[in-house]
Design a protein around this motif. Structure first.
Motif, short mmCIF file in Angstrom:
data_model
loop_
_atom_site.label_atom_id
_atom_site.label_comp_id
_atom_site.label_asym_id
_atom_site.label_seq_id
_atom_site.Cartn_x
_atom_site.Cartn_y
_atom_site.Cartn_z
N TRP A 1 -1.34 4.63 -12.41
CA TRP A 1 -2.06 3.40 -12.69
C TRP A 1 -1.21 2.21 -12.26
O TRP A 1 0.02 2.28 -12.28
CB TRP A 1 -2.38 3.30 -14.19
CG TRP A 1 -3.30 4.38 -14.69
CD1 TRP A 1 -3.01 5.70 -14.84
CD2 TRP A 1 -4.64 4.22 -15.10
NE1 TRP A 1 -4.08 6.40 -15.31
CE2 TRP A 1 -5.11 5.51 -15.49
CE3 TRP A 1 -5.52 3.13 -15.19
CZ2 TRP A 1 -6.42 5.72 -15.96
CZ3 TRP A 1 -6.81 3.35 -15.66
CH2 TRP A 1 -7.25 4.63 -16.03
N GLU A 2 -1.90 1.11 -11.92
CA GLU A 2 -1.20 -0.06 -11.39
C GLU A 2 -1.82 -1.33 -11.96
O GLU A 2 -3.04 -1.45 -12.10
CB GLU A 2 -1.27 -0.08 -9.87
CG GLU A 2 -0.58 -1.29 -9.22
CD GLU A 2 -0.68 -1.24 -7.71
OE1 GLU A 2 -0.12 -0.29 -7.12
OE2 GLU A 2 -1.35 -2.14 -7.12
N LEU B 1 2.11 9.01 -3.46
CA LEU B 1 1.55 8.98 -4.81
C LEU B 1 1.40 10.39 -5.38
O LEU B 1 1.69 10.63 -6.57
CB LEU B 1 0.21 8.25 -4.81
CG LEU B 1 0.28 6.75 -4.51
CD1 LEU B 1 -1.13 6.19 -4.31
CD2 LEU B 1 1.00 6.02 -5.64
N THR C 1 0.84 -1.19 0.00
CA THR C 1 0.00 0.00 0.00
C THR C 1 0.88 1.24 0.00
O THR C 1 1.79 1.38 0.83
CB THR C 1 -0.92 0.02 1.22
OG1 THR C 1 -1.73 -1.17 1.21
CG2 THR C 1 -1.81 1.25 1.21
N GLU D 1 -5.19 -0.40 -13.34
CA GLU D 1 -6.28 0.35 -12.73
C GLU D 1 -5.74 1.65 -12.17
O GLU D 1 -4.60 1.71 -11.66
CB GLU D 1 -6.94 -0.47 -11.62
CG GLU D 1 -7.65 -1.71 -12.10
CD GLU D 1 -8.34 -2.44 -10.97
OE1 GLU D 1 -8.19 -1.98 -9.81
OE2 GLU D 1 -9.02 -3.45 -11.23
N HIS D 2 -6.60 2.67 -12.23
CA HIS D 2 -6.19 3.95 -11.69
C HIS D 2 -6.13 3.89 -10.17
O HIS D 2 -7.06 3.42 -9.51
CB HIS D 2 -7.15 5.06 -12.13
CG HIS D 2 -6.73 6.42 -11.69
ND1 HIS D 2 -7.34 7.10 -10.66
CD2 HIS D 2 -5.72 7.24 -12.13
CE1 HIS D 2 -6.75 8.27 -10.49
NE2 HIS D 2 -5.76 8.39 -11.37
N VAL D 3 -4.99 4.36 -9.61
CA VAL D 3 -4.80 4.34 -8.16
C VAL D 3 -5.06 5.72 -7.58
O VAL D 3 -5.90 5.90 -6.69
CB VAL D 3 -3.38 3.87 -7.79
CG1 VAL D 3 -3.18 3.86 -6.27
CG2 VAL D 3 -3.10 2.49 -8.37
N ARG D 4 -4.35 6.72 -8.08
CA ARG D 4 -4.51 8.07 -7.56
C ARG D 4 -3.71 9.03 -8.42
O ARG D 4 -2.60 8.72 -8.86
CB ARG D 4 -4.02 8.13 -6.10
CG ARG D 4 -4.17 9.52 -5.45
CD ARG D 4 -3.64 9.49 -4.02
NE ARG D 4 -3.66 10.83 -3.42
CZ ARG D 4 -4.69 11.33 -2.76
NH1 ARG D 4 -5.81 10.62 -2.63
NH2 ARG D 4 -4.63 12.54 -2.23
N ARG E 1 3.60 -0.10 -12.50
CA ARG E 1 2.91 1.17 -12.32
C ARG E 1 3.41 2.18 -13.35
O ARG E 1 4.59 2.18 -13.73
CB ARG E 1 3.14 1.74 -10.92
CG ARG E 1 2.64 0.86 -9.79
CD ARG E 1 2.73 1.57 -8.45
NE ARG E 1 2.49 0.63 -7.34
CZ ARG E 1 3.46 -0.01 -6.70
NH1 ARG E 1 4.73 0.22 -7.04
NH2 ARG E 1 3.17 -0.84 -5.73
#
Length: 720
Positions: free
Chosen positions: A64-65, A8, A2, A57-60, A35
């Protein structure tokens, strides 16, 4: 794993010191996490070289990850956007560092002699991808980004990683190739972003542009014969007659390549052995003549590309002409895009303004005691020898480097650790750059413009000297110019101004300079200093130059003085070449060519320039305060006598004790009719009796060179 929102956000903004720790491919447990930063994307996918795909997928904040279960390999990232467009690109953050531990260690120690290979911008192919490795030293920075025409000058997608305590930052940027313009965007400790040109850039935009330019050299040199010969000879014992020029105003409009043919033709015809260019390193203000450098590793783009300069130097070498370049390690300008306060704090400059600023010049002074700064300068000297094959560097304003109180009042300078005024760190730097240059490039010349009586400027460093090959003789220059401007009627009372230099002529290895500094700032031209009518002015110039070329020491003459340009030099226009259409000035021009040829042909005038045993002052038995006479000898017993009459009247019978009896050939007469003189002379020959006594006719405002060949070098008569 995490990742915190703050981390980020910092990576997304390009303000984190280690974006590679988040972006790129990372092993986590039994799989790999990939990422990428793709702000505003609708979908993002990593496509690996084996064909496998990792949807992300969009993280923040645009990061993307995705997950990859296979073996790690090269990959690209495809992003689609709301307008239906898609974009596929290689990923900068998948690459290992492009600078190694040894490079970083040498940089920290200040011992990286090829620093230009480690720092700056270098086009490379890594893991099948062509791009540019960017590396910069910015130890005070909180973050560094590369901005350029390849990212619309938005560096958030090209944040660099810190290489730890070295202060070096690094990034490989795929797809960035030769010709791209760039700068470094630096986050200072105060939280401000500043934009800086690359200190190690090897090319730059044409001023007034200030961006650095990615460059590669494709040049193939053809001067092997010249370089081989150079390593086998010592400049001290060879002829050296230097033509100093400012490339932009020699013939305005010529670039490096355009100048090659006309410059070679001209210098060859005039007989000079070397050209010396006023600084060709990049500089923002043309009116500084190159003496306020912003790009120490970048030839100025005003005249073409770095390879164009290589072409010019190569061609000069192939024509047998040496190349000296002015080098300015004594100070640099405060322009906000360049070296000053590079990472928000004093870095290249000394932080104490008592040591870090030249108030007279409005410039900064290098911090010579800092390893990385000293290395930057030492490597820069080596760079010009290695990458551009120059034969010498003339080091500007050495006196300003040697003394802490240079141009400062009491209380404006800080003594050294011993309480003295010498800049010990600058002295150590000069010793290092000279010793290292001579070690790596035998046969080159390091030349000091040094105007004080500092001892041992040209003494070896292992004898506590500075280690220069030559020093400009500023004392001779000032005294002789003061003398020659006087009315001939009064010169007899000031003979010491012309002869005092003989007292110290052999204390250093000297070059006699009549440089650009003597024909600017209201000083006029060389001919403009001379007294009398126009004929007398020209005669004085010929006599002065003949005395100068006969005097011990190598020679340097600034452009335009060889044909008697009347106007003061200006960098904004070409020389007054039209003056060669005037017969009297064409004759002076011819005289300089003849004098250079005669000088080169006669070893007594150059073979033992720094050997006092090869010099004798003459004058007996009839000392005349208007006459300066002396003898020069080579290693084989050949002798040249120089007889100067700086009075306005001829001397019809000067009795002079010459070093040898017999015939003395008049090899140069500055008063010859072909040079515009009155034709007074000795019909080409002077005879000395058994005691060496000769009776000479010496022309007005004239100089004679008389040559006597050693009996060992006179061929035996042919027997029939």
């Amino acid at each position: 794993m995490t990742l915190s929102p703050d981390l980020l956000d910092a990576v997304a903004a390009g303000s984190h010191h280690d974006p590679h720790a988040v972006l790129g491919l990372h092993h986590e447990g039994d799989h790999w996490v990939v990422r990428a930063r793709r702000p505003l994307a609708r979908s993002v996918t990593a496509v690996f070289r084996d064909g496998s795909r990792a949807p992300m997928e969009h993280v923040r904040a645009g990061i993307w990850e995705g997950s990859h279960a296979g073996e790690p390999s090269a990959y690209t990232v495809t992003a689609t956007y709301d307008d239906g467009s898609s974009h596929t690109a290689d990923e900068a953050y998948r690459f290992a560092p492009t600078i190694g531990e040894l490079d970083l260690h040498l940089i920290g120690e200040g011992r990286h002699e090829e620093l230009w290979q480690a720092l700056g911008a270098h086009v490379r192919e890594l893991d099948g991808t062509r791009g540019t490795a960017f590396t910069v030293w910015a130890p005070h920075a909180r973050a560094v980004r590369v901005v350029g025409d390849f990212n619309s000058w938005d560096g958030q997608s090209h944040a660099m990683r810190s290489m730890g305590r070295s202060g070096v930052w690094e990034l490989f940027a795929p797809g960035v190739t030769e010709g791209s313009t760039y700068k470094f965007e630096i986050l200072t400790t105060s939280g401000a972003w500043i934009m800086k040109a690359d200190p190690m850039a090897r090319a730059a935009e044409v001023p007034p542009g200030t961006a650095s330019v990615v460059t590669e050299s494709a040049y193939r040199w053809s001067d092997d014969a010249w370089l081989t010969h150079r390593t086998k000879q010592t400049p001290l014992s060879a002829p050296m007659s230097i033509y100093e020029l400012h490339l932009g105003s020699w013939r305005a409009g010529l670039g490096y390549r355009d100048a090659a043919d006309p410059l070679i033709e001209y210098v060859t015809a005039q007989g000079f052995t070397h050209v010396e260019f006023l600084p060709l390193s990049e500089h923002p203000f043309g009116g500084s003549w190159g003496y306020q450098v912003s790009g120490y590793y970048a030839p100025t783009s005003r005249f073409g590309s770095p390879d164009d300069l290589r072409y010019l130097i190569d061609r000069l070498h192939q024509a047998g002409i040496g190349v000296v370049m002015d080098w300015v390690p004594g100070h640099f300008p405060k322009d906000s895009f360049a070296l000053g306060r590079f990472d928000g704090q004093a870095l290249y400059e000394h932080p104490d303004p008592r040591r870090g600023e030249h108030r007279d010049w409005g410039t900064y002074i290098f911090d010579y005691g800092r390893n990385e700064v000293r290395n930057f300068l030492v490597a820069n000297a080596l760079y010009w020898f290695d990458q551009f094959h120059v034969d010498g560097l003339r080091v500007d304003a050495v006196a300003s480097m040697l003394y802490l109180d240079y141009s400062r009042e009491a209380g404006e300078w800080e003594p050294n650790i011993h309480g003295g005024r010498e800049n010990l760190e600058a002295i150590q730097f000069l010793q290092e750059v000279n010793a290292t240059s001579y070690k790596r490039f035998p046969g080159i010349a390091m030349i000091a413009e040094e105007s004080t009586s500092f001892p041992g400027v040209t003494a070896p460093t292992d004898h506590a000297g500075l280690g220069f090959g030559f020093k400009w003789n500023m004392g001779w220059m000032n005294d002789s110019l003061e003398y020659i401007k006087r009315d001939p009627m009064y010169r007899s009372h000031h003979e010491g101004e012309l002869s005092f230099s003989f007292v110290y002529a052999f204390s250093e290895n000297y070059i006699l300079p009549i440089s650009h500094d003597e024909v600017v700032h209201g000083k006029g031209s060389l001919i403009g200093r001379m007294p009398g009518d126009h004929w007398q002015k020209l005669a004085n110039v010929r006599a002065y130059l003949a005395y100068m070329w006969g005097h011990p020491g190598k020679k340097l003459l600034f452009m335009g003085q060889e044909f008697g340009q009347m106007a003061e030099w200006s960098e904004q226009r070409s020389l007054d070449w039209w003056m060669l259409e005037q017969p009297a000035h064409a004759q002076l021009h011819a005289f300089v060519a003849t004098m250079n040829a005669t000088y080169r042909e006669h070893a007594p005038l150059w073979a033992r320039d720094s050997d006092g045993a090869a010099f004798t002052r003459l004058g007996a038995p009839e000392w005349n305060p208007n006459v300066i006479a002396f003898a020069r000898r080579d290693w084989h017993g050949n002798t040249v006598v120089v007889v100067c009459n700086f009075a306005g009247n001829p001397i019809n019978r000067l009795t002079l004790a010459l070093p040898e009896p017999g015939a003395w050939h008049e090899i140069l007469n500055s008063d010859a009719e072909s040079f515009g003189g009155s034709g007074v002379g000795n019909l080409g020959m002077v005879h000395a009796d058994a005691d060496g006594i000769a009776h000479l006719t010496v022309p007005p405002l004239g100089v004679l060179w008389l040559h006597h060949r050693s009996p060992a070098h006179i061929p035996s008569p042919t027997r029939g």
